[in-house]
Design a protein around this motif. Structure first.
Motif, PDB file in Angstrom:
ATOM      1  N   ASP A   1       0.832  -1.204   0.000  1.00  0.00           N
ATOM      2  CA  ASP A   1       0.000   0.000   0.000  1.00  0.00           C
ATOM      3  C   ASP A   1       0.869   1.256   0.000  1.00  0.00           C
ATOM      4  O   ASP A   1       0.565   2.238  -0.676  1.00  0.00           O
ATOM      5  CB  ASP A   1      -0.931   0.013   1.216  1.00  0.00           C
TER       6      ASP A   1
ATOM      7  N   GLN B   1       2.210   1.845  -3.465  1.00  0.00           N
ATOM      8  CA  GLN B   1       1.188   2.381  -4.369  1.00  0.00           C
ATOM      9  C   GLN B   1       0.939   3.861  -4.098  1.00  0.00           C
ATOM     10  O   GLN B   1       0.827   4.661  -5.029  1.00  0.00           O
ATOM     11  CB  GLN B   1      -0.112   1.586  -4.225  1.00  0.00           C
ATOM     12  N   LYS B   2       0.872   4.253  -2.829  1.00  0.00           N
ATOM     13  CA  LYS B   2       0.656   5.664  -2.493  1.00  0.00           C
ATOM     14  C   LYS B   2       1.812   6.521  -2.971  1.00  0.00           C
ATOM     15  O   LYS B   2       1.618   7.613  -3.504  1.00  0.00           O
ATOM     16  CB  LYS B   2       0.453   5.818  -0.984  1.00  0.00           C
TER      17      LYS B   2
ATOM     18  N   GLN C   1       1.802   7.153  -6.664  1.00  0.00           N
ATOM     19  CA  GLN C   1       0.746   8.055  -7.129  1.00  0.00           C
ATOM     20  C   GLN C   1       0.978   9.506  -6.704  1.00  0.00           C
ATOM     21  O   GLN C   1       0.297  10.402  -7.178  1.00  0.00           O
ATOM     22  CB  GLN C   1      -0.608   7.578  -6.591  1.00  0.00           C
TER      23      GLN C   1
END
Length: 196
Positions: A52, A55-56, A59
């Protein structure tokens, strides 16, 4: 008989592999019949939090930030230049996290200092932290800065790391003398034997 047991184990492993390849896994709740659950659901339950985080981060956008203001950097350069003159194999670091340089068996106490930083850290030739330098500029004592500094100072003292405060009014020679004093070996106290 042993051959039959191994054949059953082998068949069981093949069945598990086939179910896994189809994206399904066998689960069983206490007192219920086995039911099929998609492996994606099971993977989501066991998902590694660093996935997670990745992914953060992928982005988001990031920018560089200076780790020191101009006055702190000037002090850092002075310390960096002075250390070879003291000749002890010292190294200097900026904005070092206390949780990385001192520890405590008391996890709550360690949590109190874990994310606090020192402006400048001097380590010895074995990598051991020797002195923490805090620069006290004109805008330093705002809010609870005095209490934060007291927490750092006490934790460092208890760990045997010297704490040196440098105020903006100090001359370069004053800073050099404070460095030499901080890096001077602590006097050894003679062990006393108990009275007979």
């Amino acid at each position: 008989m042993d051959v039959m047991v191994w054949e059953l184990v082998g068949l069981g492993l093949i069945l598990v592999a086939i179910l896994g390849l189809n994206g399904k896994a066998l689960t069983r709740r206490k007192g219920s019949r086995p039911k099929l659950v998609y492996s994606r659901e099971r993977q989501a339950e066991r998902r590694d939090p660093t996935i997670d985080q990745l992914q953060k981060v992928m982005q988001a956008s990031f920018t560089k930030r200076r780790i020191m203001n101009g006055s702190e950097y000037g002090l850092f350069r002075l310390v960096e230049k002075e250390l070879p003159q003291i000749n002890g194999g010292y190294r200097v670091f900026a904005q070092t996290c206390l949780g990385e340089i001192i520890g405590s068996k008391d996890s709550e106490a360690h949590a109190c200092i874990n994310s606090k930083r020192v402006d400048i850290l001097i380590i010895g030739n074995t990598g051991e932290p020797l002195a923490a330098i805090e620069y006290q500029g004109s805008g330093h004592y705002q809010g609870n800065a005095a209490v934060r500094d007291a927490v750092k100072k006490e934790a460092l003292r208890r760990a045997g790391v010297r704490y040196v405060e440098i105020f903006e009014s100090y001359t370069d020679e004053t800073v050099r003398q404070l460095l030499r004093d901080a890096l001077r070996p602590a006097p050894q106290t003679a062990a006393t034997s108990p009275a007979a």
